[in-house]
Every structure is written in structure tokens, then in C-alpha cells.
Design a protein around this motif. Structure first.
Motif, mmCIF file in Angstrom:
data_model
loop_
_atom_site.group_PDB
_atom_site.id
_atom_site.type_symbol
_atom_site.label_atom_id
_atom_site.label_comp_id
_atom_site.label_asym_id
_atom_site.label_seq_id
_atom_site.Cartn_x
_atom_site.Cartn_y
_atom_site.Cartn_z
ATOM 1 N N ASP A 86 10.403 35.915 9.707
ATOM 2 C CA ASP A 86 11.130 36.115 11.171
ATOM 3 C C ASP A 86 11.057 34.689 11.733
ATOM 4 O OD1 ASP A 86 12.003 38.607 10.794
ATOM 5 O OD2 ASP A 86 10.365 39.489 11.742
ATOM 6 N N ASP A 87 9.842 34.076 11.865
ATOM 7 C CA ASP A 87 9.716 32.588 12.050
ATOM 8 C C ASP A 87 10.602 31.665 11.508
ATOM 9 O OD1 ASP A 87 7.649 33.830 14.084
ATOM 10 O OD2 ASP A 87 6.080 33.401 12.185
ATOM 11 N N GLU A 88 10.856 31.863 10.242
ATOM 12 C CA GLU A 88 11.526 30.628 9.591
ATOM 13 C C GLU A 88 13.149 31.143 10.196
ATOM 14 O OE1 GLU A 88 10.736 28.441 7.848
ATOM 15 O OE2 GLU A 88 9.030 28.759 6.473
ATOM 16 N N ALA B 159 3.730 24.047 13.469
ATOM 17 C CA ALA B 159 3.123 24.384 11.914
ATOM 18 C C ALA B 159 4.195 23.880 10.880
ATOM 19 C CB ALA B 159 3.297 26.010 11.555
ATOM 20 N N LYS B 160 5.626 24.015 11.030
ATOM 21 C CA LYS B 160 6.519 23.566 10.285
ATOM 22 C C LYS B 160 6.641 22.057 10.347
ATOM 23 C CE LYS B 160 10.277 24.748 7.562
ATOM 24 N NZ LYS B 160 10.224 25.544 6.293
ATOM 25 N N VAL B 161 6.813 21.296 11.570
ATOM 26 C CA VAL B 161 7.058 19.922 11.675
ATOM 27 C C VAL B 161 5.805 19.298 11.348
ATOM 28 C CG1 VAL B 161 7.782 18.285 13.320
ATOM 29 C CG2 VAL B 161 8.867 20.628 13.261
ATOM 30 N N CYS B 162 4.742 19.776 11.850
ATOM 31 C CA CYS B 162 3.350 19.143 11.611
ATOM 32 C C CYS B 162 2.368 19.336 10.708
ATOM 33 C CB CYS B 162 2.680 18.925 13.290
ATOM 34 S SG CYS B 162 3.849 18.269 14.281
ATOM 35 N N GLY B 163 2.478 20.488 10.255
ATOM 36 C CA GLY B 163 1.782 21.085 9.279
ATOM 37 C C GLY B 163 0.417 21.677 9.764
ATOM 38 N N THR B 164 0.249 21.512 11.258
ATOM 39 C CA THR B 164 -0.767 22.011 11.960
ATOM 40 C C THR B 164 -0.446 22.685 13.134
ATOM 41 O OG1 THR B 164 -2.899 21.460 12.912
ATOM 42 C CG2 THR B 164 -1.141 19.646 13.039
ATOM 43 N N PRO C 45 4.776 30.871 22.832
ATOM 44 C CA PRO C 45 3.812 30.715 21.460
ATOM 45 C C PRO C 45 4.473 31.031 20.159
ATOM 46 C CG PRO C 45 2.329 31.399 23.017
ATOM 47 C CD PRO C 45 3.799 31.732 23.629
ATOM 48 N N GLN C 46 5.535 31.956 20.294
ATOM 49 C CA GLN C 46 6.126 32.417 19.209
ATOM 50 C C GLN C 46 7.355 31.407 18.673
ATOM 51 O OE1 GLN C 46 6.843 36.642 21.172
ATOM 52 N NE2 GLN C 46 6.948 36.876 19.111
ATOM 53 N N GLU D 87 -3.068 30.080 5.543
ATOM 54 C CA GLU D 87 -3.416 30.945 6.589
ATOM 55 C C GLU D 87 -2.519 30.692 8.009
ATOM 56 O OE1 GLU D 87 -7.267 31.454 9.664
ATOM 57 O OE2 GLU D 87 -7.387 30.093 8.311
ATOM 58 N N ILE D 88 -2.193 29.449 8.032
ATOM 59 C CA ILE D 88 -1.037 29.098 9.251
ATOM 60 C C ILE D 88 0.378 29.661 8.677
ATOM 61 C CG2 ILE D 88 0.050 27.178 10.064
ATOM 62 C CD1 ILE D 88 -2.314 25.307 9.949
ATOM 63 N N VAL D 89 0.747 29.587 7.479
ATOM 64 C CA VAL D 89 1.620 30.125 6.857
ATOM 65 C C VAL D 89 1.890 31.608 7.164
ATOM 66 C CG1 VAL D 89 3.375 30.418 5.023
ATOM 67 C CG2 VAL D 89 2.253 28.264 5.124
ATOM 68 N N GLU D 90 0.583 32.401 6.778
ATOM 69 C CA GLU D 90 0.752 33.716 6.865
ATOM 70 C C GLU D 90 0.916 33.972 8.336
ATOM 71 O OE1 GLU D 90 -2.209 37.526 5.789
ATOM 72 O OE2 GLU D 90 -2.620 35.452 5.172
ATOM 73 N N LYS D 91 0.398 33.365 9.193
ATOM 74 C CA LYS D 91 0.308 33.752 10.687
ATOM 75 C C LYS D 91 1.545 33.277 11.683
ATOM 76 C CE LYS D 91 -2.837 33.742 14.413
ATOM 77 N NZ LYS D 91 -4.365 33.233 14.954
ATOM 78 N N HIS D 92 1.862 31.862 11.084
ATOM 79 C CA HIS D 92 3.000 31.390 12.060
ATOM 80 C C HIS D 92 4.390 31.035 11.261
ATOM 81 C CE1 HIS D 92 0.218 31.001 15.389
ATOM 82 N NE2 HIS D 92 -0.639 30.515 14.325
#
Length: 466
Positions: free
Chosen positions: A390-392, A437-442, A429-430, A381-386
């Protein structure tokens, strides 16, 4: 029953299980009363129940008292080590006529109870072996070891001014002649308590109100021994949120439970102090403040209801006030339990300092600290949202600029993140949420610049590159 002697209180648990939070509250009030009045607080282990008392339970009591920080001035004393003294006093009471031998069999006692119930009376021993002027006693049966019974006064009342419940009077005719020694000579609970409190010069007996029915019997024994009767204060029971008495089967009742759930001992004591006692509207206070404010006059006689949410709130307040180095000592254990080593990561005390305003328990703090010591995989869910393509891509650009920063501090990272957001033409927030999400997993972390600063440049860049 007034008191002029020095204050001496006691906590006297039976080692038949873990240290119950109701017992801790009793110990707390007894301890605080002694500390308030410059007296002594004594720990006594009532271990005469040989079938249920265990060395493990004794250890649990001592460990629990140490964990909550209630220091005792004398003890621990053990009743099993005082058997010779009890037998000496029983012999004294037999000689003075305050006690007597009773040879009734179990079958005879059962028949007495049945007959009394058939007459609509309270089932009790009929005192057939009690010596009286002009009374002829039966001949002692051969081969029967008698019990020893206390000679309870007949007629009149026994009364005391309870320091919590007020005046209590019991008719002596409601009391039968209590057994104070079993056939094998071992003494019973109520008798041992009286001798112990007498010998230890206890001035105030502060205990749960499940002992109220024991008090008239004990007062009679103090008086028979010519001992000064202590003042009694019977504390109300603690109920759960359903209004039921706390149960070992339903509720978390031992201090070990609260230690494992990540509560601070001072928070638990703060909360227990407020169960049945209050100082105005004060909710959060230290142990020293409690001692200063405490009085038995302010203890309510009504049962108290345990409120876990209030305890959590208080624990959070105490965590905020606690030195991060002390928090780290506890949090490290919770992390180790889940296989997380902290040696190769940031200083745990620094992590705790960052997290302590966000944690209700130390277990929660350990949950939040985990990503500082190992990379966590974000949920789908976090991957899909954040973490969209484009985010990567944006995080890739962020990493390139972060690698060139001359300083890796919270301030430098804060300035860099703000400039990067401006350059990208997006909102904070973007950038912040994908970074988390990438660094902390949350996505639930403290300020992201502070998190990145603690993790260190090398670790952050490694996680961004994955």
C-alpha cells in the motif's frame, strides 16, 4: 617570588608520542595567560630523550598545535640544538662550586640504596663525592667518566607560592644531589628546563602537577645561577570517568583521536578549559571569551573528571554555530574515507546547513549526509514497517504528481505533500515515513520537504521509481 617582568609562558612537550589532551589543556592555559596579559607564548620541544623522541612525534605535536589553533609567538625551540649552551652552564656551575663530579658506580649506588632501606630511611645518594671544607675526597678512579651533580643546600626549606596550589614548602633534607649531566656529558631534564626557562626569560611556568616534585630542585638551580625564579602554577590531573588518570591504553587521549572522531577543535578547547577552571555557570564560550575571563586564581587544585557526554554536547553547540562551508570542508573528508564522492550531488555546504542542528560530531553529520550522494538500501525492518504494498502504491501516485510540479523548492514541496496527504485521506507520517525510507534508505532525516528539495527532482523521481 614576585613578578614584575613581562609575561612570557611556554609549552614544552616531550616528543615521545602523540599530543595528549592533558598537554593541550596545559598549552591552552599557558597560551590564554599570555594572551590575557599581552605577553608571549613560546613552544619548546624537549627532545633530549633520544631513545623515545622521534621526528614523527615532533610532527604530531606541531600538527596538533596547528589543529587546535594555539599559535605561538616564538619557537619551536629544540633542546638538542642547545647542547653547547647546556655544557657552558654546567662548566660555570662546576667552577662556582654549585656542582661537582661524582664517580660512583651503579653497584655503589645500589648498595647505598639497600643500606638506607635496611635502616628504614629514604634511599638516596650519600654525597660521598660532594666537596666540603675539611673533607678529603677519594682519588678519582681510573677510566671512569663521572656524572655531574648539583650541590643541593643542606638544612632549611625551599618554598614557593604556587598560583594554583598555594604555599608549598619542602625540606632541603628531603632532596639529594641531583645528577645534572650524565657520564657522556649530556644534560638531564631538570637542568635543561632551568637553563631554557632562564634563557627564554619565562615569567610563569604553567604545567601539570606531576611536576611539583621537580620544582624545589629547579628553584635551587635558578638561585645558584643568579636567575630570577619564575612563578609556578601546577594544574591538576585529568581523570577518566572511573576516576583514574587518563591512560593511552584505556582512553582516547590524543588530539588526533578527537579529530578522527569528528570533534571541532574549538569545542575540544572549550571543554578542556572547563576541566579545572570555571567562569560561573558558563559552559559554552568562544576562545576569545576564555582569554578575557581566564585567571589562574580560578583554577581548581583538584583533579578533573573527563565527561565524554559533556564534550559531545559542547561539540554539538559549536557545530550549530559554525559556518556550513567550514563544516563541509571536514565532512567531505569523512565521506571520502567511505568512498562517497560529493561532486555529483547537492552542494555539501547546503547539506551541512540542513544537518548541523542534528549532529553531535562531524562523523555523525557524514553518516546523515551519505544518502544525499548515493541511494541507500533500507533495512528489512524499515521495509516491513514503512514500505508495504500500500505504501509503494501511494508513493507511485506521489511521484506522478511531483513530476508535474512547476517548482522544485522546499516551499512548493511542503505545500504539495500537505495536499497529497489530504487527498489520500491519511496522516502525515503515512506519507513522510515511506518517502524517507524509499528516497533516503532511513526514516531519520530532517524535514522531508527540505531533503527532497536538496536532492533535486531528477534524483528523487529516480529513487521513487526503483
Amino acid at each position: 617570588m614576585s613578578q614584575t617582568r613581562p609575561v612570557r609562558t611556554r609549552f614544552a612537550p616531550s616528543p615521545t608520542g602523540l599530543l595528549h589532551i592533558g598537554g593541550v589543556r596545559t598549552a591552552l592555559f599557558s597560551w590564554a595567560y599570555a594572551r590575557k596579559h599581552g605577553g608571549q607564548f613560546i613552544l619548546r620541544i624537549e627532545d633530549t630523550d633520544l631513545e623515545r623522541s622521534t621526528p614523527e612525534s615532533v610532527a604530531a605535536i606541531l600538527d596538533g598545535m596547528h589543529w587546535v589553533g594555539l599559535d605561538y609567538d616564538e619557537g619551536p625551540f629544540y633542546q638538542m640544538q642547545r647542547m653547547a649552551r647546556y655544557k657552558e652552564v654546567i662548566a660555570q656551575m662546576l667552577a662556582s662550586g654549585h656542582a661537582y663530579h661524582c664517580y660512583c658506580s651503579k653497584e655503589e649506588l645500589d648498595a647505598m640504596r639497600s643500606a638506607a632501606e635496611a635502616r628504614g630511611e629514604k634511599p638516596r645518594y650519600d654525597r660521598r663525592w660532594r666537596p666540603e671544607d675539611g673533607k678529603t675526597l677519594p682519588a678519582p678512579p681510573q677510566g671512569v667518566s663521572p656524572v655531574v651533580r648539583f650541590r643541593t643546600p643542606i638544612g632549611g626549606t625551599v618554598a614557593w607560592d604556587d598560583q594554583v596550589k598555594g604555599r608549598i614548602e619542602i625540606a632541603n633534607d628531603e632532596l639529594d644531589d641531583l645528577i645534572i649531566a650524565r657520564p657522556d656529558g649530556t644534560p638531564t631534564y631538570n637542568f635543561c628546563v632551568v637553563v631554557d626557562d632562564w634563557d627564554m626569560n619565562i615569567s610563569h611556568v604553567i604545567r601539570g602537577d606531576d611536576h611539583v616534585n621537580n620544582t624545589p630542585r629547579q628553584i635551587h638551580m635558578y638561585q645558584a645561577l643568579g636567575a630570577e625564579v619564575p612563578l609556578f602554577a601546577h594544574l591538576p590531573m585529568i581523570h577518566n570517568d572511573q576516576g583514574q588518570k587518563l591512560s593511552k591504553r584505556r582512553d582516547a587521549v590524543s588530539v588526533v583521536d578527537y579529530d578522527k572522531m569528528g570533534f571541532l577543535p574549538e569545542a575540544l578547547l572549550n571543554y578542556l578549559a572547563r576541566l579545572g577552571w570555571g567562569h560561573g555557570d558558563d559552559e559554552f564560550f568562544t576562545l576569545s571569551q576564555f582569554v578575557e575571563w581566564f585567571s589562574l586564581d580560578s583554577v581548581s587544585p583538584s583533579p578533573s573528571r573527563f565527561d565524554r557526554d559533556k564534550l559531545l554536547w559542547l561539540n554539538a553547540q559549536h557545530i550549530k554555530q559554525t559556518d556550513p562551508r567550514r563544516l563541509a570542508g571536514r565532512v567531505e573528508g569523512f565521506l571520502a574515507d567511505r568512498g562517497v564522492a560529493v561532486a555529483d550531488g547537492p552542494v555539501l555546504a547546503d547539506v551541512c546547513a540542513l544537518l548541523k542542528d542534528r549532529s553531535q560530531t562531524l562523523v555523525e553529520m557524514a553518516d546523515q549526509a551519505e544518502y544525499f550522494y548515493r541511494a541507500l538500501t533500507p533495512t528489512a525492518e524499515i521495509v516491513e514497517k514503512h514500505l508495504t504494498p500500500d505504501d509503494e502504491a501511494r508513493l507511485g501516485f506521489f511521484a506522478e504528481g511531483a513530476a508535474r510540479l512547476p517548482e522544485w523548492t522546499t516551499e512548493a514541496l511542503s505545500a504539495y505533500i500537505k495536499e497529497f496527504v489530504k487527498q489520500q485521506g491519511v496522516k502525515m507520517p503515512q506519507v513522510g515515513m515511506p518517502l524517507r525510507a524509499k528516497v533516503c534508505g532511513t526514516t531519520s532525516t530532517p524535514s522531508v520537504d527540505a531533503v527532497l528539495a536538496l536532492l533535486g527532482r531528477e534524483e528523487v523521481l529516480r529513487r521513487l521509481a526503483v
